[in-house]
Design an enzyme around this catalytic site. Structure first.
Site, PDB file in Angstrom:
ATOM      1  N   ASP A  16     -19.531  27.658 -30.359  1.00  0.00           N
ATOM      2  CA  ASP A  16     -18.804  28.920 -30.518  1.00  0.00           C
ATOM      3  C   ASP A  16     -17.408  28.888 -29.893  1.00  0.00           C
ATOM      4  O   ASP A  16     -17.052  29.768 -29.096  1.00  0.00           O
ATOM      5  CB  ASP A  16     -19.604  30.071 -29.876  1.00  0.00           C
ATOM      6  N   GLU A 223     -21.923  36.771 -39.044  1.00  0.00           N
ATOM      7  CA  GLU A 223     -21.538  36.757 -37.624  1.00  0.00           C
ATOM      8  C   GLU A 223     -20.218  36.007 -37.491  1.00  0.00           C
ATOM      9  O   GLU A 223     -19.616  35.619 -38.476  1.00  0.00           O
ATOM     10  CB  GLU A 223     -22.631  36.097 -36.769  1.00  0.00           C
TER      11      GLU A 223
END
Ligand code: FUB
Length: 324
Positions: A16, A223
């Site tokens: 991420d 997401e």
């Protein structure tokens, strides 16, 4: 800089990546995956992160510096577990780490920790951002210096539980022929203490101006929001989750509506895909992750980067990850 499309960090599992340029270096704010032997599930219980490390790199060296642990969940009073994908915002000479985690009731919220140094360590606020929910906060600073936080993630990230405007523990995704669940955007107060407005929907349209449908899994939001500006246009990019693409949509305003354009990154090794886009010394770079170091174990990921380029009409050239 270190070679493109290779793991930037090999001592820890990292995922991420949110990248920003501060003090002429690229700073990377990733999640820190913890290895374990538990099973994967749709709730994301395998992503058991407890702390954050910050990394940085610069053009004149292939070294990626690990600035060490900059925040641990035990130091954040409202957090119980799962410190997932963070980002950083520089505002009035303060670096704000914005991060999601489960609160003591097990619900995801967004928190803020601050530092005078982009490499931390970061001092957390005792409470989460009031009215915050779900996961994957990213920041966007517009030309007028206003700071926006974009956020939201389905399934483990709980975004579908807020479809009606408030929390519904039984909330589910809409039927496939209804519009998709929308990610959120909110202007922040100048002191970054709280949202300056109730978070708004980021609506994504198809080429005919119709809202993307929940069943359109190749294009609908799942997401991993990111926003950047290119030639005066706002680019909103995100993961489609179940179909594993990083895609993007474009608008004339940060609030949208956005019109879907195409893919930035084809599926990588591993279930999740997550990205950020940053400009450094006149080039654009995509930061992303895959599971190369662990040979495909979904919760043991590694951060990578590569150059990203545009066609003359402003569209982004699709990147296809290559594996031997
Ligand atoms: O790292 C945990 C979750 O996996 C992130 O919040 C999602 O974006 C996905 O990468």
């Amino acid at each position: 800089m270190k070679a493109q499309n290779t793991p930037l960090v090999t001592e820890l599992f990292t995922a991420d990546p949110s990248a920003h340029v501060y003090q002429d270096r690229i700073y990377i704010y990733p999640s820190h995956d913890i290895p374990h032997n538990g099973e994967d599930n749709d709730n994301g219980d395998e992503y058991q992160m407890e702390d954050y490390h910050v990394f940085s790199m610069s053009e004149d060296s292939d070294e990626v510096i690990d600035h060490g642990m900059v925040l641990h969940q035990n130091d954040v009073p409202w957090v119980s577990s799962q410190m997932w994908a963070p980002d950083c915002v520089l505002k009035d000479e303060v670096y704000y780490l914005v991060f999601p985690a489960r609160d003591k009731d097990g619900n995801f919220r967004l928190g803020i920790a601050e530092s005078k140094n982009p490499a931390g360590p970061f001092t957390p606020r005792p409470e989460c951002i009031p009215g915050s929910f779900s996961i994957d906060p990213c920041s966007f600073i517009d030309d007028d210096e206003k700071v926006y936080i974009l956020f939201g993630g389905l399934w483990g990230g709980q975004l579908e539980k807020y479809r009606t405007g408030s929390f519904d523990s039984n909330g589910t995704e809409p039927p496939k022929d209804e519009h998709a669940v929308w990610p959120k955007i909110a202007l922040m107060k100048d002191d970054m203490s709280e949202f300056a407005e109730v978070p708004r929907d980021i609506v994504i349209l198809d080429e005919n101006g119709n809202e993307l449908l929940a069943g359109d899994e190749d294009r609908r939001y799942f997401e991993d929001p990111w926003m950047h500006k290119h030639n005066g246009k706002y680019y909103f990019s995100y993961s489609t989750g179940t179909t594993h693409y990083i895609v993007y949509a474009v608008s004339d305003t940060p609030y949208g509506p956005f019109t879907y354009q195409g893919r930035i990154l084809e599926p990588v090794l591993g279930w999740t895909t997550h990205h950020s886009i940053v400009e450094y010394h006149g080039k654009s770079y995509l930061f992303y992750h895959d599971c190369e170091l662990s040979n495909g174990i979904n919760h043991r990921r590694n951060v990578k980067y590569c150059e990203l380029s545009y066609n003359s009409d402003g569209s982004i050239k699709t990147i296809v990850p290559e594996y031997e």
